[in-house]
Design an enzyme around this catalytic site. Structure first.
Site, PDB file in Angstrom:
ATOM      1  N   ASP A  21       8.835   2.643 -20.513  1.00  0.00           N
ATOM      2  CA  ASP A  21       9.288   1.960 -19.313  1.00  0.00           C
ATOM      3  C   ASP A  21       9.154   2.962 -18.144  1.00  0.00           C
ATOM      4  OD1 ASP A  21      10.953   0.163 -17.670  1.00  0.00           O
ATOM      5  OD2 ASP A  21      12.465   1.719 -17.931  1.00  0.00           O
TER       6      ASP A  21
ATOM      7  N   ASP B  10      10.775   2.728 -14.260  1.00  0.00           N
ATOM      8  CA  ASP B  10      11.944   3.006 -13.405  1.00  0.00           C
ATOM      9  C   ASP B  10      13.188   3.267 -14.250  1.00  0.00           C
ATOM     10  OD1 ASP B  10      10.984   2.365 -10.503  1.00  0.00           O
ATOM     11  OD2 ASP B  10      10.177   0.766 -11.759  1.00  0.00           O
TER      12      ASP B  10
ATOM     13  N   ASP C  72      15.361   1.971 -20.234  1.00  0.00           N
ATOM     14  CA  ASP C  72      16.758   2.120 -19.779  1.00  0.00           C
ATOM     15  C   ASP C  72      17.466   0.805 -19.488  1.00  0.00           C
ATOM     16  OD1 ASP C  72      15.156   1.645 -17.375  1.00  0.00           O
ATOM     17  OD2 ASP C  72      17.052   1.975 -16.322  1.00  0.00           O
TER      18      ASP C  72
HETATM   19  O1  LIG Z   1      10.670  -2.127 -16.159  1.00  0.00           O
HETATM   20  P1  LIG Z   1      10.832  -1.050 -15.131  1.00  0.00           P
HETATM   21  O2  LIG Z   1       9.634  -0.152 -14.993  1.00  0.00           O
HETATM   22  O3  LIG Z   1      12.100  -0.268 -15.318  1.00  0.00           O
HETATM   23  O4  LIG Z   1      10.957  -1.852 -13.760  1.00  0.00           O
HETATM   24  C1  LIG Z   1      12.179  -2.558 -13.445  1.00  0.00           C
HETATM   25  C2  LIG Z   1      12.220  -2.791 -11.954  1.00  0.00           C
HETATM   26  O5  LIG Z   1      12.060  -1.493 -11.361  1.00  0.00           O
HETATM   27  C3  LIG Z   1      11.953  -1.401  -9.952  1.00  0.00           C
HETATM   28  O6  LIG Z   1      13.234  -1.571  -9.410  1.00  0.00           O
HETATM   29  C4  LIG Z   1      14.126  -0.539  -9.811  1.00  0.00           C
HETATM   30  O7  LIG Z   1      13.640   0.732  -9.317  1.00  0.00           O
HETATM   31  C5  LIG Z   1      13.610   0.833  -7.877  1.00  0.00           C
HETATM   32  C6  LIG Z   1      13.005   2.189  -7.534  1.00  0.00           C
HETATM   33  O8  LIG Z   1      13.760   3.236  -8.059  1.00  0.00           O
HETATM   34  C7  LIG Z   1      15.017   0.656  -7.322  1.00  0.00           C
HETATM   35  O9  LIG Z   1      15.013   0.712  -5.897  1.00  0.00           O
HETATM   36  C8  LIG Z   1      15.605  -0.687  -7.792  1.00  0.00           C
HETATM   37  O10 LIG Z   1      16.966  -0.781  -7.396  1.00  0.00           O
HETATM   38  C9  LIG Z   1      15.523  -0.794  -9.313  1.00  0.00           C
HETATM   39  O11 LIG Z   1      15.968  -2.076  -9.761  1.00  0.00           O
HETATM   40  C10 LIG Z   1      10.927  -2.363  -9.410  1.00  0.00           C
HETATM   41  O12 LIG Z   1      10.971  -2.376  -8.007  1.00  0.00           O
HETATM   42  C11 LIG Z   1      11.071  -3.770  -9.992  1.00  0.00           C
HETATM   43  O13 LIG Z   1       9.965  -4.565  -9.594  1.00  0.00           O
HETATM   44  C12 LIG Z   1      11.056  -3.657 -11.505  1.00  0.00           C
HETATM   45  O14 LIG Z   1      11.116  -4.928 -12.117  1.00  0.00           O
END
Ligand SMILES: O=P(O)(O)OC[C@H]1O[C@H](O[C@H]2O[C@H](CO)[C@@H](O)[C@H](O)[C@H]2O)[C@H](O)[C@@H](O)[C@@H]1O
Length: 260
Positions: free
Chosen positions: A26, A28, A207
């Site tokens: 994963d 983020d 996560d």
């Molecule tokens: O599946 P992932 O790679 O963990 O993606 C999940 C979402 O991640 C992003 O949002 C998250 O990270 C951002 C940057 O750190 C943060 O600003 C936000 O609050 C988090 O929820 C991404 O922008 C989404 O599109 C993903 O689905």
């Protein structure tokens, strides 16, 4: 103190011996710490280095499996050659430079248009809430908003979706609420990746709640690693992207030491 206890080390040693290893990660919250603006997130340097080392070992494939659109994922991971990309929680693939886009039929396209129209005045009504568009839906971000503003934004977003596209897939993430006209999961992505790569064992690290779908399809030869707090079915846990990087570094060294 090391993030790798005796049990995790033994599991990594076993994994390093597998014939073809898939390291699926994963992004983020797992490889990259959270930041307010999604486009500014980047892989921790230590994690990137560990991934580059893994990519040098034969019979080892690395994949990023993210909720982001695949274009966004490629941008923030800074185009690491050889890494397979899965975006939109399993709905988009970019493998070896070839794209598989979401199979949006006429009905899905109509639902996507309804969602888009439903949210047309949303940003004006909720200053500070940010919309991130994706090929099959979008995300409403509330990171940095005060709790009441975030609550009101989420509440209205849910109401709009219930009105205009009641059967959309809704995902509650970390300061983000996502809507999609497709229902692919990260579990589907791992099944597809295992098949595509012929992997005999998989490490999956994640996560968030959507990563539980990936953990759920892992079996006896695999290793599920949860990063951070929260309930999980993964048997192993570390506490931060820095600790995930430590695990990847250790796995890379163990795998290289097998002579591959
Ligand atoms: O599946 P992932 O790679 O963990 O993606 C999940 C979402 O991640 C992003 O949002 C998250 O990270 C951002 C940057 O750190 C943060 O600003 C936000 O609050 C988090 O929820 C991404 O922008 C989404 O599109 C993903 O689905």
């Amino acid at each position: 103190m090391s993030a790798i206890n005796k049990e995790l080390n033994a599991a990594l040693e076993r994994l390093a011996e597998s014939e073809h290893l898939l390291v699926a990660l994963d992004f983020d919250g797992t490889l990259a710490p959270f930041v307010d603006r999604p486009e500014e997130a980047r892989t921790l340097p230590a994690a990137r280095l560990a991934i580059e080392r893994l990519l040098e070992v034969s019979h080892t494939t690395v994949a990023f499996v993210s909720g982001r659109a695949v274009d966004s994922l490629e941008l923030v991971t800074e185009n690491l050659p050889g890494v397979l990309l899965v975006g939109s929680h399993g709905a988009e693939y970019r493998f070896d430079g070839v794209d598989a886009h979401p199979p949006l039929d006429e009905q899905d396209t109509g639902r996507l248009h309804a969602l888009t129209a439903g949210f047309s005045g949303f940003s004006d009504a909720h200053p500070g809430a940010r919309i991130e568009r994706k090929p099959a839906g979008f995300a409403v971000h509330t990171r940095g908003l005060d709790p009441e503003a975030a609550f009101l934004a989420n509440d209205e977003a849910r109401r709009i979706v219930a009105d205009v596209c009641p059967d959309a897939t809704v995902r509650d993430g970390k300061d983000v609420l996502e809507f999609s006209v497709l229902d692919a999961t990260k579990g589907d992505a791992i099944v597809h990746l295992r098949d595509y790569t012929g992997a005999t064992a998989v490490l999956y690290a994640g996560d968030d709640v959507t990563d539980e779908d990936a953990f759920a399809v892992l079996g006896e030869p695999d290793l599920a690693l949860k990063s951070g707090e929260g309930p999980t079915i993964a048997p192993f846990r570390v506490h931060s992207p820095a600790e995930v990087a430590e695990v990847l570094d250790s796995l890379g060294r163990l795998r290289a030491a097998t002579g591959r």
